[in-house]
Design an enzyme around this catalytic site. Structure first.
Site, PDB file in Angstrom:
ATOM      1  N   ARG A   1       0.827  -1.230   0.000  1.00  0.00           N
ATOM      2  CA  ARG A   1       0.000   0.000   0.000  1.00  0.00           C
ATOM      3  C   ARG A   1       0.852   1.268   0.000  1.00  0.00           C
ATOM      4  O   ARG A   1       0.412   2.336   0.412  1.00  0.00           O
ATOM      5  CB  ARG A   1      -0.972   0.023   1.182  1.00  0.00           C
ATOM      6  CG  ARG A   1      -1.974  -1.115   1.151  1.00  0.00           C
ATOM      7  CD  ARG A   1      -3.222  -0.786   1.960  1.00  0.00           C
ATOM      8  NE  ARG A   1      -4.164  -1.867   1.893  1.00  0.00           N
ATOM      9  CZ  ARG A   1      -4.242  -2.865   2.764  1.00  0.00           C
ATOM     10  NH1 ARG A   1      -3.425  -2.889   3.805  1.00  0.00           N
ATOM     11  NH2 ARG A   1      -5.133  -3.812   2.620  1.00  0.00           N
TER      12      ARG A   1
ATOM     13  N   LYS B   1       2.941  12.003 -10.685  1.00  0.00           N
ATOM     14  CA  LYS B   1       2.048  11.230 -11.561  1.00  0.00           C
ATOM     15  C   LYS B   1       2.766   9.937 -11.945  1.00  0.00           C
ATOM     16  O   LYS B   1       3.885   9.982 -12.476  1.00  0.00           O
ATOM     17  CB  LYS B   1       1.710  12.022 -12.830  1.00  0.00           C
ATOM     18  CG  LYS B   1       0.597  13.021 -12.649  1.00  0.00           C
ATOM     19  CD  LYS B   1       0.167  13.580 -13.984  1.00  0.00           C
ATOM     20  CE  LYS B   1      -0.936  14.621 -13.810  1.00  0.00           C
ATOM     21  NZ  LYS B   1      -1.275  15.292 -15.080  1.00  0.00           N
TER      22      LYS B   1
ATOM     23  N   GLU C   1       9.406  20.500 -23.650  1.00  0.00           N
ATOM     24  CA  GLU C   1       8.752  20.683 -22.348  1.00  0.00           C
ATOM     25  C   GLU C   1       9.378  21.851 -21.583  1.00  0.00           C
ATOM     26  O   GLU C   1       8.727  22.454 -20.728  1.00  0.00           O
ATOM     27  CB  GLU C   1       8.831  19.387 -21.521  1.00  0.00           C
ATOM     28  CG  GLU C   1       8.157  18.169 -22.166  1.00  0.00           C
ATOM     29  CD  GLU C   1       6.647  18.069 -21.892  1.00  0.00           C
ATOM     30  OE1 GLU C   1       6.072  18.961 -21.256  1.00  0.00           O
ATOM     31  OE2 GLU C   1       6.059  17.069 -22.361  1.00  0.00           O
TER      32      GLU C   1
ATOM     33  N   LYS D   1       7.322  23.906 -12.312  1.00  0.00           N
ATOM     34  CA  LYS D   1       6.470  22.734 -12.090  1.00  0.00           C
ATOM     35  C   LYS D   1       6.192  22.553 -10.597  1.00  0.00           C
ATOM     36  O   LYS D   1       5.073  22.198 -10.200  1.00  0.00           O
ATOM     37  CB  LYS D   1       7.102  21.474 -12.682  1.00  0.00           C
ATOM     38  CG  LYS D   1       6.199  20.266 -12.444  1.00  0.00           C
ATOM     39  CD  LYS D   1       6.199  19.245 -13.514  1.00  0.00           C
ATOM     40  CE  LYS D   1       5.077  18.228 -13.250  1.00  0.00           C
ATOM     41  NZ  LYS D   1       5.120  17.079 -14.114  1.00  0.00           N
TER      42      LYS D   1
ATOM     43  N   GLU E   1      -4.631  17.899  -9.776  1.00  0.00           N
ATOM     44  CA  GLU E   1      -5.190  18.458 -11.012  1.00  0.00           C
ATOM     45  C   GLU E   1      -6.696  18.670 -10.905  1.00  0.00           C
ATOM     46  O   GLU E   1      -7.455  18.337 -11.812  1.00  0.00           O
ATOM     47  CB  GLU E   1      -4.848  17.527 -12.195  1.00  0.00           C
ATOM     48  CG  GLU E   1      -4.803  18.251 -13.524  1.00  0.00           C
ATOM     49  CD  GLU E   1      -4.179  17.427 -14.655  1.00  0.00           C
ATOM     50  OE1 GLU E   1      -3.083  16.875 -14.448  1.00  0.00           O
ATOM     51  OE2 GLU E   1      -4.796  17.349 -15.714  1.00  0.00           O
TER      52      GLU E   1
ATOM     53  N   ARG F   1      -2.799  22.771 -12.482  1.00  0.00           N
ATOM     54  CA  ARG F   1      -1.920  21.725 -13.028  1.00  0.00           C
ATOM     55  C   ARG F   1      -2.266  21.419 -14.482  1.00  0.00           C
ATOM     56  O   ARG F   1      -1.399  21.016 -15.257  1.00  0.00           O
ATOM     57  CB  ARG F   1      -1.990  20.461 -12.160  1.00  0.00           C
ATOM     58  CG  ARG F   1      -0.945  19.445 -12.583  1.00  0.00           C
ATOM     59  CD  ARG F   1      -0.682  18.365 -11.564  1.00  0.00           C
ATOM     60  NE  ARG F   1       0.404  17.524 -12.036  1.00  0.00           N
ATOM     61  CZ  ARG F   1       1.071  16.648 -11.310  1.00  0.00           C
ATOM     62  NH1 ARG F   1       0.751  16.484 -10.046  1.00  0.00           N
ATOM     63  NH2 ARG F   1       2.039  15.941 -11.819  1.00  0.00           N
TER      64      ARG F   1
ATOM     65  N   ASN G   1      -0.574  20.791 -19.456  1.00  0.00           N
ATOM     66  CA  ASN G   1      -0.972  20.021 -20.635  1.00  0.00           C
ATOM     67  C   ASN G   1      -0.947  20.856 -21.917  1.00  0.00           C
ATOM     68  O   ASN G   1      -1.424  20.398 -22.962  1.00  0.00           O
ATOM     69  CB  ASN G   1      -2.374  19.436 -20.432  1.00  0.00           C
ATOM     70  CG  ASN G   1      -2.392  18.423 -19.301  1.00  0.00           C
ATOM     71  OD1 ASN G   1      -1.433  17.685 -19.108  1.00  0.00           O
ATOM     72  ND2 ASN G   1      -3.470  18.400 -18.524  1.00  0.00           N
TER      73      ASN G   1
ATOM     74  N   HIS H   1      -0.573  19.333 -25.345  1.00  0.00           N
ATOM     75  CA  HIS H   1      -0.716  17.880 -25.218  1.00  0.00           C
ATOM     76  C   HIS H   1      -1.978  17.337 -25.893  1.00  0.00           C
ATOM     77  O   HIS H   1      -1.993  16.178 -26.292  1.00  0.00           O
ATOM     78  CB  HIS H   1      -0.701  17.470 -23.737  1.00  0.00           C
ATOM     79  CG  HIS H   1       0.685  17.479 -23.140  1.00  0.00           C
ATOM     80  ND1 HIS H   1       1.446  18.631 -23.051  1.00  0.00           N
ATOM     81  CD2 HIS H   1       1.457  16.491 -22.617  1.00  0.00           C
ATOM     82  CE1 HIS H   1       2.612  18.343 -22.493  1.00  0.00           C
ATOM     83  NE2 HIS H   1       2.652  17.059 -22.230  1.00  0.00           N
TER      84      HIS H   1
ATOM     85  N   HIS I   1      -1.263  14.730 -28.425  1.00  0.00           N
ATOM     86  CA  HIS I   1      -1.730  13.363 -28.192  1.00  0.00           C
ATOM     87  C   HIS I   1      -2.424  12.817 -29.447  1.00  0.00           C
ATOM     88  O   HIS I   1      -2.228  11.660 -29.833  1.00  0.00           O
ATOM     89  CB  HIS I   1      -2.687  13.354 -26.998  1.00  0.00           C
ATOM     90  CG  HIS I   1      -3.238  12.009 -26.687  1.00  0.00           C
ATOM     91  ND1 HIS I   1      -2.624  11.126 -25.827  1.00  0.00           N
ATOM     92  CD2 HIS I   1      -4.346  11.373 -27.134  1.00  0.00           C
ATOM     93  CE1 HIS I   1      -3.321  10.016 -25.767  1.00  0.00           C
ATOM     94  NE2 HIS I   1      -4.381  10.138 -26.548  1.00  0.00           N
TER      95      HIS I   1
ATOM     96  N   HIS J   1       7.041  11.778 -28.062  1.00  0.00           N
ATOM     97  CA  HIS J   1       6.073  12.531 -27.257  1.00  0.00           C
ATOM     98  C   HIS J   1       6.409  14.029 -27.249  1.00  0.00           C
ATOM     99  O   HIS J   1       5.535  14.876 -27.500  1.00  0.00           O
ATOM    100  CB  HIS J   1       6.044  11.977 -25.827  1.00  0.00           C
ATOM    101  CG  HIS J   1       5.215  12.813 -24.902  1.00  0.00           C
ATOM    102  ND1 HIS J   1       3.841  12.874 -24.975  1.00  0.00           N
ATOM    103  CD2 HIS J   1       5.567  13.658 -23.897  1.00  0.00           C
ATOM    104  CE1 HIS J   1       3.380  13.703 -24.049  1.00  0.00           C
ATOM    105  NE2 HIS J   1       4.403  14.201 -23.386  1.00  0.00           N
TER     106      HIS J   1
HETATM  107  N1  GLY Z   1       3.136  16.069 -17.113  1.00  0.00           N
HETATM  108  C1  GLY Z   1       2.030  16.795 -16.642  1.00  0.00           C
HETATM  109  C2  GLY Z   1       1.873  16.766 -15.176  1.00  0.00           C
HETATM  110  O1  GLY Z   1       2.753  16.319 -14.479  1.00  0.00           O
HETATM  111  O2  GLY Z   1       0.858  17.184 -14.675  1.00  0.00           O
END
Ligand code: GLY
Length: 378
Positions: A131, A153, A195, A237, A247, A252, A256, A259, A263, A277
């Site tokens: 866990r 993430k 990025e 960030k 998010e 946050r 994107n 993206h 995408h 990417h």
């Molecule tokens: N790569 C986007 C984020 O970490 O929210």
């Protein structure tokens, strides 16, 4: 080959102030060669689990081994095939079983040595073993240093799409060793640079201007430029994820930018080497800028600056040049599988100017398809 210096030099330390799970990102040189010293008491046992891929192991395995051995420790390696295919249910299950067999306890740290694939898979495994156990991110690509290693993430891919199964699970420490960038292919470095540019476009016009003046030096190997770009990007960030870890507040989501278009382009090119990417994000940011012009939000001059800088970095800046055999509606159809779709609405990141990105929830998809048709023809 290793480019590690023997003496670690931390050039920037950036706190990520997440409530209940704060940690820091260290940007510097020689951090991997000083791995045990950098991790300190996080490494509690003589055997240290390290997850990596074949390429990164070839480049950095010996240095990591020496660094751990100098502190009386040895690595327990799990070396995966390189590439996105490792972010799978089967690799997750095998990695979790391996961690359990290695006797990883909740207070132990697993090391994720590699790019986004390794960080995402290791982080997700760490989120679910007993866990939740701890992990340290050791990002070796520019993209992982400025984006995926920070913010917690973690995910794997499934038949339904990329990153659809995962967890928010913060690392305990991130070591962004600039020496690792010396072994990257130029194409991979440029894809990660997209990025970096993103942070300027999101909310820092002065940083975008810095990129226009210094991006070339960064791509050619200037360590001071790399240190500045990684530190500024990580700080941006860190601010964003500290404010909106899950998010849910719209902040946050700004990360994107590029993206949604990107995408769709990655999906249309089969998530293959045809479009990395970061390259999809680069072209996605150009399209977001040009679509913002179409909506009367941004000046054509600003959008021109975005496209010019992306092109100058050797990244794709024109949809037509990609040579796709599809229409705008097909690209929009890919967008409908985007995990940002919420109750039938697809939020778009648009720009009012350089450094002025915002979340728009009123974008008609038929207009996006018409815009893309025009871009494909131009
Ligand atoms: N790569 C986007 C984020 O970490 O929210």
């Amino acid at each position: 080959m290793t480019a590690a210096t023997t003496t670690a030099a931390t050039l920037a330390t950036i706190p990520v102030d997440i409530a209940g799970a704060p940690y820091e990102v260290r940007v510097g040189r020689g951090l991997l060669a000083d791995l045990a010293g950098q991790c300190g008491a996080r490494l509690r046992k003589p055997r240290v689990p390290v997850i990596t891929d074949v390429h990164v192991h070839a480049a950095w395995g010996a240095a990591v081994e020496r660094a751990l051995e100098a502190a009386g420790k040895e690595p327990a390696w799990r070396i995966l095939p390189p590439g996105e295919a490792s972010k799978s249910w089967s690799e997750l299950a095998a990695t979790v079983d391996w961690m359990l067999a290695e006797g990883v306890d909740r207070g132990d740290h697993v090391l994720a040595l590699g790019g986004g694939v390794i960080g995402d898979l290791t982080g997700f495994a760490a989120a679910i073993v007993k866990r939740g156990c701890r992990f340290v991110q050791l990002p070796t690509t520019l993209l992982a240093q400025v984006d995926s290693s920070v913010g917690g993430k973690t995910a794997i891919n499934t038949a339904a799409g990329k990153n659809l199964v995962g967890a928010f699970h913060q690392p305990s420490l991130v070591l962004a060793d600039l020496d690792a960038l010396a072994t990257l292919r130029p194409r991979e470095l440029a894809a990660g640079y997209a990025e970096v540019v993103k942070y300027g476009l999101i909310g820092d016009a002065a940083f975008f201007e810095w990129c226009e003046g210094n991006g070339r030096h960064l791509l050619e190997g200037d360590v001071a430029a790399r240190a500045h770009a990684v530190a500024v990007s990580v700080a941006a960030k860190a601010r964003i994820v500290a404010e909106d870890e899950r998010e849910t507040k719209g902040t946050r989501a700004l990360l994107n930018l590029g993206h949604t278009f990107g995408h769709a382009l990655e999906a249309e090119t089969g998530f293959s080497d045809r479009l990395l990417h970061g390259e999809g994000v680069a072209l996605g940011m150009v399209l977001a800028a040009r679509y913002s012009v179409r909506r009367g939000l941004m000046t054509g001059q600003d959008a021109g600056r975005v496209a010019a800088h992306i092109a100058a970095a050797g990244l794709p800046a024109s949809l037509k040049a990609l040579g796709l055999d599809c229409d705008g509606a097909a690209l929009v159809a890919h967008m409908l599988h985007d995990k940002k779709m919420d109750a039938g609405v697809l939020p778009f990141l648009l720009m009012r100017g350089i450094g002025q990105t915002f979340l728009a929830k009123d974008v008609p998809l038929d207009d996006v398809a018409a815009f893309l048709d025009a871009e494909l023809a131009e």
